[in-house]
Scaffold this active site. Structure first.
Site, short mmCIF file in Angstrom:
data_model
loop_
_atom_site.label_atom_id
_atom_site.label_comp_id
_atom_site.label_asym_id
_atom_site.label_seq_id
_atom_site.Cartn_x
_atom_site.Cartn_y
_atom_site.Cartn_z
CB SER A 31 0.04 3.69 4.33
OG SER A 31 -1.21 4.15 3.82
CG HIS A 86 7.04 4.43 7.75
ND1 HIS A 86 6.78 5.13 8.75
CD2 HIS A 86 8.15 3.39 8.20
CE1 HIS A 86 7.64 4.67 9.87
NE2 HIS A 86 8.37 3.93 9.34
CB CYS A 140 -5.20 -1.34 3.45
SG CYS A 140 -5.20 0.67 3.55
CB CYS A 153 -0.87 -0.06 1.20
SG CYS A 153 -1.76 1.41 1.46
CG HIS A 194 -0.88 -1.34 6.35
ND1 HIS A 194 -0.07 -0.81 5.55
CD2 HIS A 194 -1.88 -0.49 5.78
CE1 HIS A 194 -0.47 -0.18 4.44
NE2 HIS A 194 -1.61 0.23 4.54
N1 LIG Z 1 -8.18 7.52 4.09
C1 LIG Z 1 -7.53 6.41 4.24
O1 LIG Z 1 -7.89 5.42 5.24
C2 LIG Z 1 -6.71 5.56 3.12
C3 LIG Z 1 -6.51 4.41 3.17
C4 LIG Z 1 -5.64 3.95 2.14
C5 LIG Z 1 -5.01 4.87 1.30
N2 LIG Z 1 -5.24 5.97 1.28
C6 LIG Z 1 -4.95 7.04 0.29
O2 LIG Z 1 -5.81 6.88 -0.88
C7 LIG Z 1 -5.24 7.63 -2.03
C8 LIG Z 1 -5.54 6.89 -3.38
O3 LIG Z 1 -4.94 5.72 -3.12
P1 LIG Z 1 -4.64 4.69 -4.33
O4 LIG Z 1 -3.83 3.52 -3.88
O5 LIG Z 1 -5.97 4.27 -5.08
O6 LIG Z 1 -3.59 5.46 -5.29
P2 LIG Z 1 -3.32 5.43 -6.93
O7 LIG Z 1 -1.89 6.25 -6.93
O8 LIG Z 1 -3.07 3.90 -7.15
O9 LIG Z 1 -4.48 6.10 -7.62
C9 LIG Z 1 -4.44 7.38 -7.71
C10 LIG Z 1 -5.04 7.63 -8.91
O10 LIG Z 1 -5.38 9.21 -9.04
C11 LIG Z 1 -4.98 9.72 -10.37
N3 LIG Z 1 -4.76 11.02 -10.45
C12 LIG Z 1 -3.71 11.63 -9.98
N4 LIG Z 1 -3.78 12.88 -10.23
C13 LIG Z 1 -4.80 13.38 -10.50
C14 LIG Z 1 -5.86 14.31 -10.58
N5 LIG Z 1 -5.33 15.59 -10.56
N6 LIG Z 1 -7.08 14.27 -11.12
C15 LIG Z 1 -7.58 12.78 -11.08
N7 LIG Z 1 -7.27 11.80 -10.72
C16 LIG Z 1 -5.86 11.87 -10.50
C17 LIG Z 1 -4.06 8.76 -10.88
O11 LIG Z 1 -4.08 8.85 -12.25
C18 LIG Z 1 -4.32 7.55 -10.21
O12 LIG Z 1 -5.36 6.65 -11.08
C19 LIG Z 1 -3.82 7.60 -1.74
O13 LIG Z 1 -3.43 9.01 -1.18
C20 LIG Z 1 -3.58 6.82 -0.31
O14 LIG Z 1 -2.53 6.99 0.51
C21 LIG Z 1 -6.31 6.63 2.21
ZN LIG Z 2 -2.99 1.25 2.99
#
Ligand SMILES: NC(=O)c1ccc[n+]([C@@H]2O[C@H](COP(=O)([O-])OP(=O)(O)OC[C@H]3O[C@@H](n4cnc5c(N)ncnc54)[C@H](O)[C@@H]3O)[C@@H](O)[C@H]2O)c1
Ligand SMILES: [Zn+2]
Ligand SMILES: [Zn+2]
Length: 457
Positions: A49, A53, A176, A47, A69
């Site tokens: 996260s 880290h 997650c 992930c 995790h």
């Molecule tokens: N809140 C929580 O509990 C939690 C848990 C896990 C992950 N997250 C967070 O969620 C977010 C997404 O995770 P992921 O694994 O799906 O990420 P990822 O990087 O796989 O996907 C992000 C997507 O956003 C797109 N993107 C980038 N810039 C953009 C823009 N300006 N407009 C539209 N789309 C855009 C990318 O092309 C990509 O498809 C991360 O920031 C991650 O840290 C949060």
């Molecule tokens: Zn995570």
């Protein structure tokens, strides 16, 4: 079990220091103490996260550690007095624990647990104590889970017992990303049947949010991403419309408002970019629109005009999709077994623990263009790994790298243009462009979200 009560020596990927490759080491995993279980990890996702880290170095006391995790495994042994779990139970470790006793656990309003936070050292992102040693040194347990190891020891409040029929190499994703996106739509936004939704960012979290909107009965789900390759996949999870911000010369919120007669009922930000968070809020309809921040960043503050909220919009955040771990994760496993949620469709690679650094590189490089965080999965049983598939991937990667780099610069320039036009009109952005173009591809991919917003530094 023959190993119960004894130290287990096993393989783990140790992060000795920030910004360095993980090292596969033999570690010693002590037997579980009171209120703990020792788990044989069978499969784990990688992930963002974990990467934050490792690469963003915000928890300076957080090394050496074992990251990971998002996993599933089997209880190997339990500590003295533990009755809730038995050896052989299938489980998912929880980075959001549920003690069931504290005032947070007793409140239906949150999935946070006071007791769990109290047991964590936030500057190290690990519990006060660890059961891991390597080469005579204590090794921390990232988020209390440390799933990049063949065995780990977890407090019982951070373990969910799941259906014995669950395939661990699939349901590990519920540890997650998939619960995060799905729950953000269902639990946090509380998407209503017949509504119109917009999901920004189509990584694993965003795709799961699309799936959540669909499951809640949304009639229209507009998927927004700067990478058009993501759109086909989003359709699989229920997206009905696609918008690529790069195809428009006006703010994306205006595009969505025009498509929806004033704005969407619900928007979910799944990118982790404060500029996108603002756009997502502004894409909601005044009066009742709800926008949920799911994407994570600690690098920037966000901003919005107060009138956005005064006019009746609500801005919320969601951690682990609002799921209380012990209750929510087994329920999601059941939903998967009942074919009510998809998991298999998120997985694109199966790799072994020995390939962990390659998995991390894939995740870094593919951040924008190919795949999402959770879909790179390590099979700790090794049997299902496929070296030839992996070689193909690497081959594709190196063959395209230059183009992807160029494409990345184009995308970032497009985004910066859009952002600046949105805030300042047509101003010159020459300096930022130059900075972006000077970035190495590797750096660019590692920090693409930030660069893609407004920073470029
Ligand atoms: N809140 C929580 O509990 C939690 C848990 C896990 C992950 N997250 C967070 O969620 C977010 C997404 O995770 P992921 O694994 O799906 O990420 P990822 O990087 O796989 O996907 C992000 C997507 O956003 C797109 N993107 C980038 N810039 C953009 C823009 N300006 N407009 C539209 N789309 C855009 C990318 O092309 C990509 O498809 C991360 O920031 C991650 O840290 C949060
Ligand atoms: Zn995570
Ligand atoms: Zn609690």
């Amino acid at each position: 079990m023959a190993t119960a009560g004894k130290v287990i020596k096993c393989k783990a990927a140790v992060a000795w220091e920030p910004n360095k490759p993980l090292v596969i080491e033999e570690i010693e995993v002590a037997p579980p103490q009171a209120n703990e279980v020792r788990i044989k990890i069978v499969a784990t996702g990688v992930c963002h996260s974990d990467l934050y880290h490792l690469l963003e170095n915000m928890h300076e006391d957080g090394f050496p550690t074992v990251l990971g995790h998002e996993a599933a495994g089997i209880v190997e042994s339990v500590g003295p007095g533990v009755t809730e779990f038995q050896p052989g139970d299938k489980v998912i470790p929880l980075f959001i624990a549920q003690c069931r006793e504290c005032r947070f656990c007793r409140s239906p309003k949150t999935n946070q647990c006071e007791k769990a936070w109290a047991a964590m050292r936030s500057n190290a992102m690990s519990p006060l104590d660890s059961r891991f040693t390597c080469k005579g040194k204590k090794v921390l347990q990232f988020m209390g889970t440390s799933t990049f190891s063949e065995y780990t020891v977890v407090n019982t409040m951070a373990v969910a017992k799941i259906d014995p029929a669950a395939p661990l190499d699939k349901v590990c994703l519920l540890g997650c990303g998939i619960c995060t996106g799905f729950g953000a739509a269902v639990n946090t936004a509380k998407v209503e049947p017949g509504s119109t939704c917009a999901v920004f960012g189509l990584g694993a979290v965003g795709l799961a949010a699309v799936m959540g909107c669909k499951s809640a009965g949304a009639k229209r789900i507009i998927a927004v991403d700067v990478n058009p390759d993501k759109f086909e996949k989003a359709k699989v999870f229920g997206a009905t419309d696609f918008v690529n911000p790069k195809d428009h010369n006006k703010p994306i919120s205006q595009v969505l408002a025009e498509m929806t007669n004033g704005g969407v009922d619900y928007s979910l930000e799944c990118v982790g970019n404060v500029t996108v968070m603002r756009s997502a809020l502004e894409s909601c309809i005044q009066g009742w629109g709800v926008s949920v921040i799911v994407g994570w960043t600690n690098l920037d503050d966000f901003a919005a005009r107060p009138i956005q909220l005064i006019a009746g919009r609500t801005w919320k955040g969601s951690l682990f999709g609002g799921f209380k771990g012990k209750d929510g994760v087994p329920a999601m496993v059941k939903a998967y077994l009942d074919k009510k949620v998809k998991l298999d469709e998120f997985i694109t690679h199966n790799m072994t623990l020995d390939q962990i650094n390659d998995a991390i590189e894939l995740m870094k490089h593919a951040k924008w263009f190919n795949r999402s965080e959770q879909d790179c999965m390590l099979d700790l049983n090794c049997a299902a790994s496929s070296p030839s598939c992996y070689v193909t991937l690497l081959h594709e990667k190196s063959g395209n790298q230059g183009n992807q780099g160029d494409e990345a610069v184009k995308n970032i320039n497009g985004l910066i243009n859009d952002t600046f036009q949105q805030f300042f009109g047509n101003v010159t952005i020459f300096v930022i462009r130059i900075k972006c173009q000077n970035l190495e591809w590797q750096q660019l991919s590692g920090h693409s979200s930030d660069c893609g917003g407004i920073r470029g530094d």
